[in-house]
Design an enzyme around this catalytic site. Structure first.
Site, PDB file in Angstrom:
ATOM      1  N   ASP A  88       0.880  -1.158   0.000  1.00 13.72           N
ATOM      2  CA  ASP A  88       0.000   0.000   0.000  1.00 13.72           C
ATOM      3  C   ASP A  88       0.928   1.221   0.000  1.00 13.72           C
ATOM      4  O   ASP A  88       2.115   1.114   0.343  1.00 13.72           O
ATOM      5  CB  ASP A  88      -0.854  -0.052   1.267  1.00 13.72           C
ATOM      6  N   ASP A 135      -0.150   5.258   0.609  1.00 14.66           N
ATOM      7  CA  ASP A 135      -0.421   6.259   1.670  1.00 14.66           C
ATOM      8  C   ASP A 135      -0.415   5.588   3.032  1.00 14.66           C
ATOM      9  O   ASP A 135      -1.118   4.607   3.249  1.00 14.66           O
ATOM     10  CB  ASP A 135      -1.800   6.897   1.441  1.00 14.66           C
TER      11      ASP A 135
HETATM   12  O1  LIG Z   1      -9.428   8.349   0.780  1.00 19.18           O
HETATM   13  C1  LIG Z   1      -8.665   7.723   0.051  1.00 19.18           C
HETATM   14  O2  LIG Z   1      -8.811   7.655  -1.198  1.00 19.18           O
HETATM   15  C2  LIG Z   1      -7.588   6.914   0.740  1.00 19.18           C
HETATM   16  O3  LIG Z   1      -7.344   7.397   2.023  1.00 19.18           O
HETATM   17  C3  LIG Z   1      -6.241   6.924   0.070  1.00 19.18           C
HETATM   18  O4  LIG Z   1      -6.312   7.165  -1.223  1.00 19.18           O
HETATM   19  C4  LIG Z   1      -5.591   5.615   0.446  1.00 19.18           C
HETATM   20  O5  LIG Z   1      -4.533   5.321  -0.402  1.00 19.18           O
HETATM   21  P1  LIG Z   1      -3.656   3.984  -0.057  1.00 19.18           P
HETATM   22  O6  LIG Z   1      -3.440   4.021   1.448  1.00 19.18           O
HETATM   23  O7  LIG Z   1      -4.471   2.799  -0.494  1.00 19.18           O
HETATM   24  O8  LIG Z   1      -2.358   4.192  -0.838  1.00 19.18           O
HETATM   25 MG   LIG Z   2      -2.781   3.333   3.162  1.00 19.20          MG
END
Ligand SMILES: O=C(O)[C@H](O)[C@H](O)COP(=O)(O)O
Ligand SMILES: [Mg+2]
Length: 299
Positions: A23, A25
């Site tokens: 992942d 973020d």
């Molecule tokens: O609200 C959102 O779209 C999510 O918090 C964000 O995009 C999560 O991204 P990830 O942790 O899957 O990289």
């Molecule tokens: Mg994330």
């Protein structure tokens, strides 16, 4: 659920898997702030010959734009390693829905969605074109609309909600898709409303749930990755910060899962008896792969 805290535990963990799905973020970075020792930890895995994939629910950027972000942040990445919920949504419309050429998609979201739809030859409108203060007086239906796609939109507005509502209200034949349904977005050292929170007002107004949510924990992206690269789930690990997306995604796919505590999940929540989603392992941060193995930069 074992916490990885020693070099021996880390080495045994890393040596058990060939493939690591990350992942983004809350694991690698927060916005443009790369967490400590992430670069070194990623290089450690690549030096050991591990397969690396990035699986993000963030639909604001296309895979190409994510590749630019990785380059700017000096983290090695390759386009065919990057999977996003915008990409998964475009692939779903193209390959599963067989979206008709005479229809178009209205987007509430950012450029990642329009760019991935364009890459699949699917016409779209809205998105960033509808940013800014606009009058709702001239909103009318458009018979060419075949679907509405929603994702994280930091420029959300009543105008955009009214347009999306107009295209879907009394039109059950038109698809209502979410790129993802994350409740919060880890950024600016805190949490802000995420894509799922952005979609809730429209779901309430329409009294209609989305026809599909393409990001994690849905298996669309995992099935695509496992098939495309012939990966063995038992030799693969999903590393994430959110239990109801990343960890559930990996658990459902038969992968080992590692939860990091640099994103939305706190240790007390992870360990509480009321938490229904357990990871296989957990660790304070992905950067600890470097610090525990002695390949971290000095502070
Ligand atoms: O609200 C959102 O779209 C999510 O918090 C964000 O995009 C999560 O991204 P990830 O942790 O899957 O990289
Ligand atoms: Mg994330």
């Amino acid at each position: 659920m074992q916490k990885i805290t020693t070099a021996d535990q880390l080495n045994s963990f890393v040596d058990s898997y060939d493939n690591f799905l990350f992942d983004c973020d809350g694991v690698l970075w927060e916005g443009s702030n790369v967490f400590p020792n992430v670069r070194e930890a990623m290089q450690l895995l690549r030096t050991k010959g591990k397969r690396i994939f990035f699986v993000t629910n963030n639909s604001t950027k296309s895979r190409e734009a994510y590749l630019d972000k990785f380059k700017k942040l000096d983290i090695e990445a390759h386009l065919d390693e990057i999977f996003s919920s915008a990409f998964a949504t475009a692939a779903y419309l193209k390959n599963v829905v067989k979206f008709p050429a005479d229809k178009k998609v209205y987007i509430v979201g950012m450029s990642g969605i329009s760019e991935e739809l364009k890459a699949e030859g699917i016409r779209s409108f809205g998105g960033v074109e509808d940013d800014g203060a606009r009058s709702i007086d001239d909103i009318t239906d458009d018979p060419e609309v075949g679907a509405v796609v929603m994702g994280l939109d930091v420029n959300i507005s009543y105008y955009k909600y009214c347009k999306a509502f107009t295209f879907l209200h009394n039109h059950p034949e038109r698809l209502f898709l979410l790129t993802n349904a994350d409740s919060t977005f880890p950024t600016h050292g805190t949490l802000f409303p995420g894509a799922g929170a952005i979609a809730s007002p429209l779901i309430t107004a329409l009294e209609r749930k989305p026809d599909a949510i393409l990001g994690k924990p849905a298996q669309n992206m995992l099935e695509a990755i496992l098939a495309e690269y012939s990966l063995d789930p038992s030799k693969s690990c999903m590393i994430g910060d959110r239990l109801d997306t990343d960890i559930d995604f990996g658990n459902r796919g038969g992968l080992t899962t590692l939860c990091v505590l640099t994103g939305v999940t706190r240790e007390d929540k992870l360990l509480s008896d009321s938490n229904p989603i357990k990871a296989t392992f957990y660790i304070d941060s992905f950067g600890d792969f470097a610090s525990l193995s002695g390949s971290a930069l000095p502070n």
